[in-house]
Structure formats: structure tokens, C-alpha cells
Design an enzyme around this catalytic site. Structure first.
Site, PDB file in Angstrom:
ATOM      1  N   ARG A 244     -54.351  19.435   5.968  1.00  0.00           N
ATOM      2  CA  ARG A 244     -52.963  19.363   6.388  1.00  0.00           C
ATOM      3  C   ARG A 244     -52.037  20.024   5.373  1.00  0.00           C
ATOM      4  O   ARG A 244     -50.844  20.174   5.634  1.00  0.00           O
ATOM      5  CB  ARG A 244     -52.584  17.889   6.481  1.00  0.00           C
ATOM      6  CG  ARG A 244     -52.154  17.498   7.908  1.00  0.00           C
ATOM      7  CD  ARG A 244     -51.368  16.468   8.080  1.00  0.00           C
ATOM      8  NE  ARG A 244     -51.056  15.435   8.936  1.00  0.00           N
ATOM      9  CZ  ARG A 244     -51.754  14.713   9.774  1.00  0.00           C
ATOM     10  NH1 ARG A 244     -53.005  14.914   9.964  1.00  0.00           N
ATOM     11  NH2 ARG A 244     -51.201  13.746  10.430  1.00  0.00           N
TER      12      ARG A 244
ATOM     13  N   LYS B 223     -53.569  17.200  19.920  1.00  0.00           N
ATOM     14  CA  LYS B 223     -54.833  17.623  19.301  1.00  0.00           C
ATOM     15  C   LYS B 223     -55.989  16.736  19.796  1.00  0.00           C
ATOM     16  O   LYS B 223     -57.059  17.234  20.109  1.00  0.00           O
ATOM     17  CB  LYS B 223     -54.746  17.554  17.771  1.00  0.00           C
ATOM     18  CG  LYS B 223     -53.681  18.482  17.185  1.00  0.00           C
ATOM     19  CD  LYS B 223     -53.706  18.499  15.672  1.00  0.00           C
ATOM     20  CE  LYS B 223     -53.351  17.181  15.017  1.00  0.00           C
ATOM     21  NZ  LYS B 223     -51.942  16.760  15.139  1.00  0.00           N
TER      22      LYS B 223
ATOM     23  N   ARG C 137     -50.145   2.562  17.932  1.00  0.00           N
ATOM     24  CA  ARG C 137     -50.182   2.857  16.496  1.00  0.00           C
ATOM     25  C   ARG C 137     -48.875   2.419  15.849  1.00  0.00           C
ATOM     26  O   ARG C 137     -47.815   2.664  16.399  1.00  0.00           O
ATOM     27  CB  ARG C 137     -50.375   4.366  16.290  1.00  0.00           C
ATOM     28  CG  ARG C 137     -51.795   4.805  16.497  1.00  0.00           C
ATOM     29  CD  ARG C 137     -51.935   6.296  16.455  1.00  0.00           C
ATOM     30  NE  ARG C 137     -51.265   6.917  15.332  1.00  0.00           N
ATOM     31  CZ  ARG C 137     -51.455   8.190  14.991  1.00  0.00           C
ATOM     32  NH1 ARG C 137     -52.281   8.947  15.695  1.00  0.00           N
ATOM     33  NH2 ARG C 137     -50.821   8.707  13.979  1.00  0.00           N
TER      34      ARG C 137
ATOM     35  N   ARG D 169     -47.677   6.659  24.047  1.00  0.00           N
ATOM     36  CA  ARG D 169     -49.075   6.807  23.636  1.00  0.00           C
ATOM     37  C   ARG D 169     -49.699   5.473  23.207  1.00  0.00           C
ATOM     38  O   ARG D 169     -49.154   4.756  22.394  1.00  0.00           O
ATOM     39  CB  ARG D 169     -49.147   7.811  22.481  1.00  0.00           C
ATOM     40  CG  ARG D 169     -50.531   7.931  21.881  1.00  0.00           C
ATOM     41  CD  ARG D 169     -50.688   9.213  21.140  1.00  0.00           C
ATOM     42  NE  ARG D 169     -50.150   9.158  19.786  1.00  0.00           N
ATOM     43  CZ  ARG D 169     -50.302  10.140  18.904  1.00  0.00           C
ATOM     44  NH1 ARG D 169     -50.926  11.246  19.248  1.00  0.00           N
ATOM     45  NH2 ARG D 169     -49.803  10.026  17.697  1.00  0.00           N
TER      46      ARG D 169
ATOM     47  N   ARG E 275     -42.938  12.015  10.066  1.00  0.00           N
ATOM     48  CA  ARG E 275     -44.229  12.700  10.183  1.00  0.00           C
ATOM     49  C   ARG E 275     -44.028  14.146  10.625  1.00  0.00           C
ATOM     50  O   ARG E 275     -44.726  15.050  10.176  1.00  0.00           O
ATOM     51  CB  ARG E 275     -45.131  11.952  11.173  1.00  0.00           C
ATOM     52  CG  ARG E 275     -45.623  10.637  10.616  1.00  0.00           C
ATOM     53  CD  ARG E 275     -46.163   9.716  11.693  1.00  0.00           C
ATOM     54  NE  ARG E 275     -47.258  10.299  12.436  1.00  0.00           N
ATOM     55  CZ  ARG E 275     -47.589   9.926  13.665  1.00  0.00           C
ATOM     56  NH1 ARG E 275     -46.901   8.978  14.287  1.00  0.00           N
ATOM     57  NH2 ARG E 275     -48.600  10.486  14.277  1.00  0.00           N
TER      58      ARG E 275
HETATM   59  P1  AMP Z   1     -52.719  11.505  12.511  1.00  0.00           P
HETATM   60  O1  AMP Z   1     -53.552  10.538  13.276  1.00  0.00           O
HETATM   61  O2  AMP Z   1     -53.431  12.821  12.286  1.00  0.00           O
HETATM   62  O3  AMP Z   1     -51.347  11.702  13.089  1.00  0.00           O
HETATM   63  O4  AMP Z   1     -52.507  10.884  11.044  1.00  0.00           O
HETATM   64  C1  AMP Z   1     -51.813   9.658  10.865  1.00  0.00           C
HETATM   65  C2  AMP Z   1     -51.407   9.498   9.410  1.00  0.00           C
HETATM   66  O5  AMP Z   1     -52.577   9.525   8.584  1.00  0.00           O
HETATM   67  C3  AMP Z   1     -50.516  10.612   8.860  1.00  0.00           C
HETATM   68  O6  AMP Z   1     -49.142  10.381   9.134  1.00  0.00           O
HETATM   69  C4  AMP Z   1     -50.824  10.525   7.368  1.00  0.00           C
HETATM   70  O7  AMP Z   1     -50.151   9.433   6.764  1.00  0.00           O
HETATM   71  C5  AMP Z   1     -52.319  10.204   7.365  1.00  0.00           C
HETATM   72  N1  AMP Z   1     -53.134  11.435   7.338  1.00  0.00           N
HETATM   73  C6  AMP Z   1     -54.000  11.881   8.297  1.00  0.00           C
HETATM   74  N2  AMP Z   1     -54.587  13.033   7.936  1.00  0.00           N
HETATM   75  C7  AMP Z   1     -54.080  13.337   6.719  1.00  0.00           C
HETATM   76  C8  AMP Z   1     -54.278  14.418   5.805  1.00  0.00           C
HETATM   77  N3  AMP Z   1     -55.106  15.439   6.093  1.00  0.00           N
HETATM   78  N4  AMP Z   1     -53.579  14.390   4.645  1.00  0.00           N
HETATM   79  C9  AMP Z   1     -52.747  13.389   4.326  1.00  0.00           C
HETATM   80  N5  AMP Z   1     -52.505  12.348   5.132  1.00  0.00           N
HETATM   81  C10 AMP Z   1     -53.169  12.305   6.320  1.00  0.00           C
END
Ligand code: AMP
Length: 227
Positions: free
Chosen positions: A99, A20, A171, A138, A182
Site C-alpha cells: 500500500r 477489490k 466492519r 457493506r 482511509r
Molecule cells: P482494507 O481491508 O484493505 O481496507 O484494510 C483495512 C485496514 O487495515 C486499513 O485501513 C489499514 O489500517 C490496515 N491495512 C490493511 N492493509 C494494509 C497495508 N498494506 N499497510 C498498512 N495498513 C494496512
């Protein structure tokens, strides 16, 4: 640069590691006036700044589970508002939020009240084996959210951001164990989320295992409807 002829309010759906962030960067290079907002980047910024939301979110992120819906809805609605994006004329792109169906409902209420509902939701459909391998390689530049892949898209200097010269980080949640959690969380939430946007008639899917395969399809989709 392609100019949009009408506002685009886009949500990219896709498993963690489906690209994304990469598609977002490519879209910003190709289309003018699109503003990106990534919920993961926003949370990581809050954690780095040790804000109350950052403190609340950090254990969820470390464990690979989702931050509570209300926290996310309030955080994102506040951010959209403060950026002036709750307007029918703004074009923007959301990555990682909503999400869950509850987040989608919460966001939709805010957007509908401002006559700026999402008008395109694209699911990036990438093979899971490809994703797992990609995650291991990554690295990110935390302040900007710029993403590098040691295999496909390495930085010019090892572990250094190309634009700022600042160090890249791994990360904490990009490891196999947390990553699998995840992925499970994503798959659990995906169906109700897709149903929500399907009912609104804005959902579509783009399939492919590399960003170079996906991007032309995505760009064509946007050009045909919004440019
Ligand atoms: P991402 O960078 O989008 O993969 O998000 C990393 C982490 O942030 C996820 O594994 C969640 O713990 C948290 N997170 C990000 N966006 C959301 C969301 N919309 N709702 C809940 N948790 C989120």
C-alpha cells in the site's frame, strides 16, 4: 473456468470500497489456480485471534490509519512464504498490500530473490461518490472475507452468510468519518506506488463505477496476457 497458461502474480490497487474484494471473488470464479491474499482480511484474522500483531494493528485500523510498513512487510512476506507462494510457478493475487512505496520495495526484494516479481498491477478506478455510498451498505463474513452489499448483492437471509449460515458483521472502520481518513491515506500513498510499478512496466488501469462494468475489462486483460 479458464486455465492460465503462465503464472499470474497480480496486485489490485484501488481506494477502500472500490471493489477489490468483489473483483477478487469474480476472478476466482473465472480463473482456476489463482490464490488470493488480502492484507485487511489477514489483519482482521490476527485481531480476532488476539495475536501480538493483531493487538498492534487494531488501533491503527480503528483509526483508519496505516499499520507500520515493517509490520506489514514481515507479516505478508511470512504469509507468502508459509503458503509456498515465493515460487516462479505459483499464481496469486494480492489485495491491499503493498500500500506504500516502502512496502512495495520490501516486497519486491523478497519476490525478486525468488524470481517471482509481480507481473501485473491493476488500478481499479471508481468514482468517490459511488464508493462512499457503497461503504455504508457493506457487510462482511469475517472468517472468509466474503462481502455483501445490502443493495446490490444482499445475502439470501438477512445478515447471514450464504455458505456457512454464520452471522455477518459490519466492519468497525466502515463508517463515514473513519472512511474519509482511509481515503485520504490511500490517495497520499497511491502516486509513489503507481510510479514504482509503472517503472517496472506492469501498471495498468481499469475504470468503471460498478463491478459489472469493471469485471469484463479486468477478465479480458488477464485472458489476453495469461490464459
Ligand atoms: P482494507 O481491508 O484493505 O481496507 O484494510 C483495512 C485496514 O487495515 C486499513 O485501513 C489499514 O489500517 C490496515 N491495512 C490493511 N492493509 C494494509 C497495508 N498494506 N499497510 C498498512 N495498513 C494496512
Amino acid at each position: 473456468m479458464t486455465t492460465l497458461s503462465r503464472p499470474l502474480r497480480l496486485l489490485l490497487l484501488g481506494a477502500p470500497g472500490s471493489g477489490k474484494g468483489t473483483q477478487t471473488s469474480k476472478l476466482l470464479d473465472k480463473f482456476s489456480h489463482i490464490n488470493p491474499l488480502s492484507s485487511g482480511d489477514l489483519l482482521r484474522t490476527q485481531i480476532a485471534a488476539q495475536t501480538p500483531i493483531g493487538r498492534e494493528a487494531s488501533s491503527y485500523i480503528t483509526n483508519g490509519t496505516l499499520v507500520p510498513d515493517m509490520t506489514m512487510i514481515n507479516l505478508l512476506a511470512g504469509e507468502l512464504d508459509s503458503r509456498g507462494w515465493l515460487s516462479p510457478n505459483a499464481s496469486w493475487l494480492l489485495d491491499g498490500f503493498p500500500r506504500t512505496a516502502a512496502q512495495a520495495h520490501g516486497l519486491d526484494t523478497q519476490l525478486a530473490a525468488n524470481a517471482c516479481a509481480l507481473n501485473l498491477v491493476v488500478e481499479l478506478d471508481v468514482n468517490e461518490d459511488v464508493i462512499l455510498e457503497r461503504i455504508e451498505n457493506r457487510w462482511i463474513h469475517l472468517p472468509s472475507g466474503r462481502i455483501y452489499n445490502l443493495q446490490y448483492n444482499p445475502p439470501r437471509q438477512p445478515f447471514t452468510d450464504d455458505l456457512t449460515g454464520e452471522p455477518l458483521s459490519k466492519r468497525d472502520d466502515d463508517n463515514a468519518e473513519v472512511f474519509k481518513k482511509r481515503l485520504v491515506a490511500y490517495n497520499e500513498q497511491l502516486l509513489p506506488l503507481k510510479e514504482f510499478y509503472d517503472k517496472q512496466g506492469v501498471l495498468t488501469k481499469v475504470s468503471g463505477d460498478t463491478s459489472d462494468i469493471i469485471f469484463p475489462k479486468l477478465a479480458k486483460l488477464i485472458s489476453s496476457q495469461y490464459a
